[in-house]
Scaffold this motif. Structure first.
Motif, mmCIF file in Angstrom:
data_model
loop_
_atom_site.group_PDB
_atom_site.id
_atom_site.type_symbol
_atom_site.label_atom_id
_atom_site.label_comp_id
_atom_site.label_asym_id
_atom_site.label_seq_id
_atom_site.Cartn_x
_atom_site.Cartn_y
_atom_site.Cartn_z
ATOM 1 N N TYR A 90 6.060 5.631 -0.786
ATOM 2 C CA TYR A 90 6.428 4.528 -1.663
ATOM 3 C C TYR A 90 5.669 4.613 -2.976
ATOM 4 O O TYR A 90 4.452 4.760 -3.003
ATOM 5 C CB TYR A 90 6.152 3.182 -0.987
ATOM 6 N N PHE A 91 6.414 4.481 -4.080
ATOM 7 C CA PHE A 91 5.856 4.653 -5.418
ATOM 8 C C PHE A 91 6.451 3.576 -6.327
ATOM 9 O O PHE A 91 7.113 3.865 -7.308
ATOM 10 C CB PHE A 91 6.216 6.060 -5.918
ATOM 11 N N GLY A 92 6.211 2.303 -5.943
ATOM 12 C CA GLY A 92 6.856 1.233 -6.691
ATOM 13 C C GLY A 92 6.039 -0.036 -6.846
ATOM 14 O O GLY A 92 6.443 -0.936 -7.578
ATOM 15 N N GLY A 93 4.913 -0.148 -6.148
ATOM 16 C CA GLY A 93 4.077 -1.334 -6.280
ATOM 17 C C GLY A 93 4.691 -2.582 -5.656
ATOM 18 O O GLY A 93 5.750 -2.559 -5.045
ATOM 19 N N GLY A 94 3.986 -3.705 -5.821
ATOM 20 C CA GLY A 94 4.507 -5.004 -5.409
ATOM 21 C C GLY A 94 4.598 -5.197 -3.916
ATOM 22 O O GLY A 94 3.868 -4.591 -3.116
ATOM 23 N N GLU A 95 5.536 -6.052 -3.527
ATOM 24 C CA GLU A 95 5.692 -6.446 -2.132
ATOM 25 C C GLU A 95 6.125 -5.280 -1.246
ATOM 26 O O GLU A 95 5.773 -5.198 -0.078
ATOM 27 C CB GLU A 95 6.707 -7.584 -2.033
ATOM 28 N N GLY A 96 6.889 -4.342 -1.826
ATOM 29 C CA GLY A 96 7.301 -3.167 -1.067
ATOM 30 C C GLY A 96 6.111 -2.345 -0.614
ATOM 31 O O GLY A 96 6.081 -1.820 0.507
ATOM 32 N N GLU A 97 5.117 -2.236 -1.482
ATOM 33 C CA GLU A 97 3.882 -1.523 -1.156
ATOM 34 C C GLU A 97 3.197 -2.161 0.050
ATOM 35 O O GLU A 97 2.716 -1.459 0.957
ATOM 36 C CB GLU A 97 2.975 -1.560 -2.383
ATOM 37 N N THR A 98 3.165 -3.486 0.071
ATOM 38 C CA THR A 98 2.546 -4.214 1.182
ATOM 39 C C THR A 98 3.291 -3.972 2.488
ATOM 40 O O THR A 98 2.673 -3.782 3.550
ATOM 41 C CB THR A 98 2.526 -5.723 0.869
ATOM 42 N N ILE A 99 4.625 -3.970 2.442
ATOM 43 C CA ILE A 99 5.436 -3.757 3.644
ATOM 44 C C ILE A 99 5.186 -2.370 4.231
ATOM 45 O O ILE A 99 5.012 -2.209 5.441
ATOM 46 C CB ILE A 99 6.928 -3.952 3.319
ATOM 47 N N VAL A 100 5.135 -1.352 3.375
ATOM 48 C CA VAL A 100 4.890 0.017 3.844
ATOM 49 C C VAL A 100 3.501 0.126 4.457
ATOM 50 O O VAL A 100 3.328 0.711 5.540
ATOM 51 C CB VAL A 100 5.059 1.030 2.686
ATOM 52 N N ALA A 101 2.515 -0.457 3.802
ATOM 53 C CA ALA A 101 1.131 -0.361 4.283
ATOM 54 C C ALA A 101 0.931 -1.137 5.571
ATOM 55 O O ALA A 101 0.344 -0.628 6.541
ATOM 56 C CB ALA A 101 0.173 -0.849 3.202
ATOM 57 N N GLU A 102 1.402 -2.388 5.614
ATOM 58 C CA GLU A 102 1.168 -3.239 6.785
ATOM 59 C C GLU A 102 1.877 -2.719 8.037
ATOM 60 O O GLU A 102 1.399 -2.914 9.155
ATOM 61 C CB GLU A 102 1.619 -4.667 6.486
ATOM 62 N N ASN A 103 3.035 -2.086 7.852
ATOM 63 C CA ASN A 103 3.780 -1.563 8.997
ATOM 64 C C ASN A 103 3.496 -0.088 9.268
ATOM 65 O O ASN A 103 4.125 0.513 10.140
ATOM 66 C CB ASN A 103 5.280 -1.774 8.780
ATOM 67 N N ASN A 104 2.551 0.480 8.501
ATOM 68 C CA ASN A 104 2.140 1.873 8.691
ATOM 69 C C ASN A 104 3.359 2.807 8.660
ATOM 70 O O ASN A 104 3.539 3.649 9.544
ATOM 71 C CB ASN A 104 1.386 2.022 10.020
ATOM 72 N N LEU A 105 4.172 2.653 7.602
ATOM 73 C CA LEU A 105 5.420 3.413 7.494
ATOM 74 C C LEU A 105 5.259 4.748 6.784
ATOM 75 O O LEU A 105 6.223 5.523 6.709
ATOM 76 C CB LEU A 105 6.473 2.579 6.756
ATOM 77 N N GLY A 106 4.086 5.016 6.235
ATOM 78 C CA GLY A 106 3.917 6.287 5.530
ATOM 79 C C GLY A 106 2.795 6.228 4.524
ATOM 80 O O GLY A 106 1.666 5.861 4.858
ATOM 81 N N TRP A 107 3.108 6.547 3.255
ATOM 82 C CA TRP A 107 2.103 6.659 2.207
ATOM 83 C C TRP A 107 2.478 5.769 1.024
ATOM 84 O O TRP A 107 3.660 5.545 0.743
ATOM 85 C CB TRP A 107 1.984 8.095 1.704
#
Length: 394
Positions: A322-339
């Motif tokens: 994920y390379f977009g910041g904001g809430e999407g960044e939080t979703i990827v990080a919190e759900n351990n979806l990648g980088w």
């Protein structure tokens, strides 16, 4: 069965997240015993020209998977010029205004926003007819336009857009927001407005992961979607550094940046980036089965935006870069979806790619299985839809 109408600027066979999102909404409402109809333009997006089956026609009525689709005339354009884009939206809006004013419409209507002008026309007429207006807000305009430098702050166009935005929020019976940031923004203007979170969860129908991992092959990262200003794929391909890495980048899509992108890739000395054009969704998913990682970029951090590709490809089992910041960044990080790489920071992105290149194919295969399970449990459209129906949204 209760009738419900959906008004949208996009609908299949058009491609992209917006068309897919509205189709999923229509199909899920139908599965929950609603008689669903859709009003949209003649198919033209993202090419900016009418599809062959719609050329020479003023309006078309179709049945797509038990959904009645009424298509109205539009002057199509995917031009960078704001005037041409406004003319395109206005052309459909005029037809929509007449349609809603003179045709019988259901008591409940879902209105997609943006485009703001289109949603304003729809909300204006529907409020006169005392309909239940369910406003589905997927991006915050004009705020996003300011962040993308498509609109100048405090300009006449900006002030006019703010008027349209405030009007549709005020007149809507209730609002669906695609992110918590969208809901927070609406509540900052109208604190008492009934708002509900409605994520862009997909419904692939897959209960078993179908991805395969090819050994002795480079790590294949892909972007699939629109090639527009917000995504910044052309700039991504300019600044991404894959030299010396066991990584390939594959791009699938169409849009305003297509020609620039094709020229850039054709002129590159090292063939690490490949362009495949736009594919049908089912064909695309079939082609992607042997790929490894989905990259989800945004040109800048856009407040309120959560790209649906996070849910779309996570649900297939793909790790997300994920390379977009904001809430999407939080979703990827919190759900351990990648980088996650910091938005607009290509040094950070290239360092992350360097880390990814050290992963073995067995490591990636393990990640795919874990992410598929996480998405199955977390990104469930049926559960979300039933919850909204129980709350009386539809």
């Amino acid at each position: 069965m209760e009738d419900i109408l959906i008004i949208s600027n996009y609908y299949p066979p058009e491609k992209g997240a917006a068309a897919n999102r509205i189709e999923q909404l229509a199909l899920k409402l139908h599965q929950n015993n609603y008689n669903v109809s859709v009003v949209c333009p003649l198919g033209n997006y993202p090419k900016g020209e009418l599809f062959p089956e719609y050329k020479g026609k003023f309006s078309v009525t179709e049945n797509r998977e038990n959904i009645t689709v009424k298509r109205l005339w539009i002057y199509p354009s995917n031009s960078h010029t704001i005037l041409k884009r406004v003319l395109s939206i206005l052309s459909f809006s005029v037809g929509l205004f007449c349609y809603l004013l003179f045709k019988k419409t259901p008591k409940k209507v879902v209105v997609q926003s943006p485009p703001l002008l289109l949603s304003f026309i729809a909300v204006f007429v529907l409020s006169l007819k005392n309909k239940k207006i369910i406003l589905n807000v997927s991006d915050l305009w004009p705020l996003a336009a300011i962040e993308l430098n498509a609109l100048k702050k405090d300009s006449l166009s900006h002030k006019f857009s703010l008027f349209l935005e405030r009007y549709i929020y005020k007149k809507a019976t209730m609002i669906l927001g695609q992110s918590n940031e969208i809901i927070a923004h609406i509540h900052s203007v109208f604190p008492e407005k009934n708002c509900f979170l409605y994520r862009n969860f997909p419904d692939h129908g897959a209960r078993v992961m179908e991805l395969t991992t090819e050994d002795n092959q480079p790590i294949k990262i892909f972007y699939a979607g629109l090639l527009g200003v917000a995504q910044g794929v052309y700039e991504l391909c300019q600044k991404i550094d894959l030299k010396g890495l066991n990584i390939e980048l594959h791009v699938f899509g169409d849009g305003a940046e297509k020609k620039q992108l094709e020229q850039l890739i054709a002129s590159a000395k090292e063939k690490t980036i490949f362009f495949h054009g736009m594919l049908d969704r089912k064909e695309l998913h079939e082609r992607l089965k042997t790929f490894d990682i989905a990259i989800v970029p945004l040109k800048v951090r856009i407040y309120g935006s959560v790209p649906s590709k996070i849910f779309e490809y996570g649900a297939l089992g793909f790790p997300i870069l994920y390379f977009g910041g904001g809430e999407g960044e939080t979703i990827v990080a919190e759900n351990n979806l990648g980088w996650v790489a910091s938005v607009e920071n290509y040094n950070d992105l290239n360092e992350t790619l360097n880390q990814i290149s050290k992963y073995s194919k067995s490591d990636l295969a393990t990640m795919k299985k874990r992410i598929f399970t996480t998405a199955q449990n977390t990104f469930d459209l049926d559960t979300q839809m039933k919850d909204l129906i129980e709350k009386g949204v539809f």
